[in-house]
Scaffold this active site. Structure first.
Site, PDB file in Angstrom:
ATOM      1  N   GLY A   1      -3.980  -9.212  -7.621  1.00 39.15           N
ATOM      2  CA  GLY A   1      -3.930  -7.769  -7.389  1.00 39.15           C
ATOM      3  C   GLY A   1      -2.668  -7.108  -7.914  1.00 39.15           C
ATOM      4  O   GLY A   1      -2.073  -7.538  -8.901  1.00 39.15           O
ATOM      5  N   SER A   2      -2.253  -6.075  -7.176  1.00 42.90           N
ATOM      6  CA  SER A   2      -1.220  -5.174  -7.666  1.00 42.90           C
ATOM      7  C   SER A   2       0.130  -5.839  -7.912  1.00 42.90           C
ATOM      8  O   SER A   2       1.021  -5.210  -8.482  1.00 42.90           O
ATOM      9  CB  SER A   2      -1.032  -4.044  -6.682  1.00 42.90           C
ATOM     10  OG  SER A   2      -2.280  -3.483  -6.362  1.00 42.90           O
ATOM     11  N   THR A   3       0.304  -7.081  -7.464  1.00 44.81           N
ATOM     12  CA  THR A   3       1.584  -7.745  -7.738  1.00 44.81           C
ATOM     13  C   THR A   3       1.830  -7.850  -9.238  1.00 44.81           C
ATOM     14  O   THR A   3       2.961  -8.006  -9.666  1.00 44.81           O
ATOM     15  CB  THR A   3       1.591  -9.163  -7.138  1.00 44.81           C
ATOM     16  OG1 THR A   3       0.400  -9.832  -7.564  1.00 44.81           O
ATOM     17  CG2 THR A   3       1.634  -9.127  -5.639  1.00 44.81           C
TER      18      THR A   3
ATOM     19  N   LYS B   1       1.420  -5.438 -11.323  1.00 47.59           N
ATOM     20  CA  LYS B   1       1.788  -4.150 -11.922  1.00 47.59           C
ATOM     21  C   LYS B   1       3.211  -4.152 -12.460  1.00 47.59           C
ATOM     22  O   LYS B   1       3.502  -3.515 -13.472  1.00 47.59           O
ATOM     23  CB  LYS B   1       1.627  -3.040 -10.886  1.00 47.59           C
ATOM     24  CG  LYS B   1       0.190  -2.621 -10.729  1.00 47.59           C
ATOM     25  CD  LYS B   1       0.011  -1.597  -9.646  1.00 47.59           C
ATOM     26  CE  LYS B   1      -1.468  -1.335  -9.458  1.00 47.59           C
ATOM     27  NZ  LYS B   1      -1.773  -0.758  -8.159  1.00 47.59           N
TER      28      LYS B   1
END
Lengths: 595, 115
Positions: free
Chosen positions: A312-314, A316
């Site tokens: 997931g967003s890790t 980004k």
């Protein structure tokens, strides 16, 4: 010896009288004498040759006999030499970075039976079944009375059990010495250590071989007598591992998760200080893999290394860091973040279909965790450069960590990488990696930009000095992550004095039937502390967590993984010797106190 | 003269034989002793290994945690917290004893301007 004269007077006179040449007599005599001398010399030489031959024969026979004897004899230790080399155990110990024992050997016994020597078979079977409740008396008796000449009863028995068996007084029950692998800390670091079992077995000894983890990865090293019993020193720290496992277990129960993983890594060397995966098992009694059940749900499964999840967003921060490294944006550049974003037939939404746009600074894209903002940056970077960057962070290959399971933790990447994959990969979807991958990538990105490979050996791997980003980009990325904790999605991650920086990630679990589950997520918090002077990277992953303390169940990482990670940092950082700095101003000094 | 020589050499041979046998016996004795010692060393190492394993077993974090909980009344042990870090400069040292003022002249001085 009577020496015949060369010219005997009688014969010469006689010859002269006959008118012959007396010189012929002399020559004849000379010849005879020479012949005699030659015979004598030959005899002597022959005698000498014989003696010499006999001597050589004896010598060769001695050497040959000795060689044959040496070759045929049982080898034994030289008993006369003062033994300086220690009598080494069969398998070397495994210790943590401080030298505390993680795995060692114990002398114990095995129990076997030779039915032909047994006297009272029925009684022996009865008594054995009484001592070992899991043995079946009927089956034992059948084995004893059958045709078998030999059978193992137990591979390992304790001294008390040995005494009890001894007390039966049955001559057909015999003991063999065994060296047994012992993990004194029980479940601690179970997935890393793996376990051991017996290989080839004899009555007098048995091979101890590693079956998983470092025990198998370093099997040859541990069994090599040339190491002289030198222990294998891991980068783990026993007390920190224990604290991490305990906090993680508590967090997993509190968040109603079915599994959890945590990796604590030194940022500048990649040494794994603690790595936990729950549920776990006891390596002293390693359970057999259950056939039928999913491998991911087995306690043997190492989620931190083998479990590849969409994190997931890790991810980004990777996109933001690369965009900054390429000079496309700075921390304050405004990027398009107008949600929802349409790309072909796909629509990119924000969390809960919010809209943070129309414009957001890069820092705010990270702080608010905007999918659309990240997607726009990724499109600007382009798919080739994005893939190269992910590859340089080690996100496309299995981790090189020294575990036999490491190659099975191979990241799952799209087979054909289109623009939509560039978009989804930029916020950590459609690409799966293990928590250890993420920890190594964060360490590489945030330690100043030097690539590190995860390792379990104390001292780490030799540094190559290969750069993934510049020092400046690394510092900017850390500043962004710090802001995420200060006023972003990870405010529960604040630990006073340790300046935690990190990024949350919540990804829906893929359904094996296709698509994604609506109510099952993997939450991840990847963090670095202290953010201004990075020392350690911590990744915490929870599998299907659900915080039920509020009216609605909360599943985002900020509510589940972040508090657990904060508690781990609160417990582990003082043990790691990190001093909390309440005020990070260098000119701030405390006045001397006095009575 | 010759007889004396014979007797002497016979005595020397007997002496040497005695010496050689003696050395032989002593070598065997020494070998036996080293074997015994090596066996003992082996046993000692084995028990050392057991003791080290036992030490590690008794010091396992789970047990220490339980013991700390059991003996909380007496020891009051808690996990290490960030607040427990101190600084040397915060430690209060006993103030040095001032010498007695013997004459009023000693306490008269010029005031320095602090920078």
């Amino acid at each position: 010896m009577i020496r015949t004269p060369l010219r005997p007077l009688a014969r010469i006179l006689e010859a002269r009288a006959r008118g012959e040449n007396p010189d012929a007599i002399e020559r004849e005599n000379l010849r005879l004498r020479h012949e005699q001398m030659r015979d004598q010399a030959r005899l002597r030489a022959e005698g000498r040759l014989l003696v010499l031959g006999a001597a050589f024969f004896c010598a060769f026979v001695t050497v040959g006999a000795r060689m044959g004897l040496l070759a045929a004899a049982e080898p034994h230790e030289p008993s006369a030499a003062a033994s300086t080399a220690p009598i080494v155990a069969q398998r070397a110990d495994i210790v943590d970075r401080e030298g505390r024992i993680l795995a060692t050997n114990m002398a114990t016994h095995s129990l076997y039976a030779q039915p032909p020597q047994m006297i009272d078979k029925a009684r022996a079977a009865r008594e054995l079944a009484r001592i070992f409740p899991d043995l079946d008396e009927e089956k034992l008796l059948k084995d004893f009375t059958g045709k078998r000449k030999f059978l193992w009863i137990r591979k390992k028995i304790s001294p008390e059990q040995k005494q009890l068996v001894h007390d039966i007084g049955e001559p057909g029950l015999l003991f063999g010495p065994r060296e047994m692998r012992l993990y004194p800390n029980g479940k601690l670091a179970a997935h890393i250590l793996g376990g051991a079992s017996f290989g080839r077995e004899g009555v007098h000894s048995a091979e101890v071989i590693g079956v998983a983890g470092v025990e198998k990865a370093f099997d040859n090293f541990l069994r090599d007598p040339a190491n002289g019993g030198q222990p294998l020193r891991l980068s783990l720290d026993l007390s920190i591992q224990a604290a991490v496992e305990r906090v993680l277990f508590g967090g997993m129960k509190l968040m109603n998760a079915k599994g959890a993983a945590a990796v604590l890594m030194k940022a500048d060397t990649g040494e794994v200080v603690a790595m936990a995966s729950l549920p776990d098992f006891d390596p002293n009694d390693r359970p057999a893999p259950r056939p039928g059940a999913a491998a991911e749900d087995s306690p043997l499964f190492n989620r931190a290394v083998q479990g590849v999840y969409e994190l997931g967003s890790t991810f980004k921060i990777f996109t933001a860091a690369q965009a900054m490294e390429l000079g496309l944006v700075g921390p304050d550049t405004l990027v398009d973040a107008n949600a929802p974003m349409r790309w072909g037939k796909h629509t990119i939404h924000e969390f809960r279909r919010k809209n943070y746009g129309p414009k957001l600074s890069v820092t705010d894209v990270i702080v608010k965790s905007s999918n659309v903002g990240t997607a726009h940056m990724a499109l600007e970077i382009g798919k080739e450069r994005q893939q190269d960057f992910f590859r340089s962070l080690g996100l496309f290959e299995p981790t090189p960590v020294e575990l036999v399971e490491a190659p099975t933790g191979k990241p799952i990447v799209p087979a054909r990488w289109g623009d939509i994959h560039t978009i989804t990969a930029s916020y950590g979807h459609g690409i799966s990696a293990s928590p250890l991958h993420l920890a190594a990538a964060y360490a590489s990105l945030l330690n100043g930009g030097e690539r590190v490979a995860p390792t379990l050996l104390a001292g780490g791997r030799p540094q190559t000095g290969e750069r993934v980003v510049s020092e400046d980009t690394s510092a900017k990325a850390r500043a962004m992550l710090r802001q995420v904790v200060q006023h972003g999605t990870a405010t529960f991650g604040e630990v006073e004095g340790y300046r935690v920086g990190g990024k949350t990630g919540t990804a829906d679990k893929p359904n094996p039937q296709g698509g994604y589950y609506k109510d099952k997520v993997i939450t991840t918090f990847a963090s670095v502390f202290p953010a201004d002077d990075p020392e350690y990277v911590l990744v915490v992953t929870l599998d299907e967590p659900e915080d039920r303390s509020g009216p609605d169940p909360r599943r985002t990482a900020g509510w589940t993984a972040v508090p657990v990670a904060a508690e781990i940092i609160r417990r582990a950082a003082p043990l790691l010797g990190l001093r909390p700095e309440i005020a990070p101003h260098p000119d701030f000094a405390v006045t001397l106190a006095s009575h | 003269m010759r007889t004396v020589l014979y007797v002497l050499s016979a005595l020397v041979v007997m002496g040497l034989a005695y010496w050689a046998y003696n050395q032989n016996y002593r070598t065997h004795e020494a070998l036996k002793e080293t074997q015994r010692l090596q066996r003992e060393i082996g046993q000692m190492r084995e028990s050392l290994g057991v003791l080290r394993a036992e030490w590690a077993y008794l010091n396992r974090p789970d047990r220490l945690r339980e013991l700390a909980d059991l003996n909380f009344d007496r020891l009051g042990l808690l996990p290490l917290h960030p607040e427990q870090f101190g600084e040397i400069s915060k430690v209060s040292y006993p103030a040095p004893e001032l010498p007695p003022i013997l004459s009023s002249v000693e306490v008269v001085g010029e005031r320095e301007d602090t920078p």
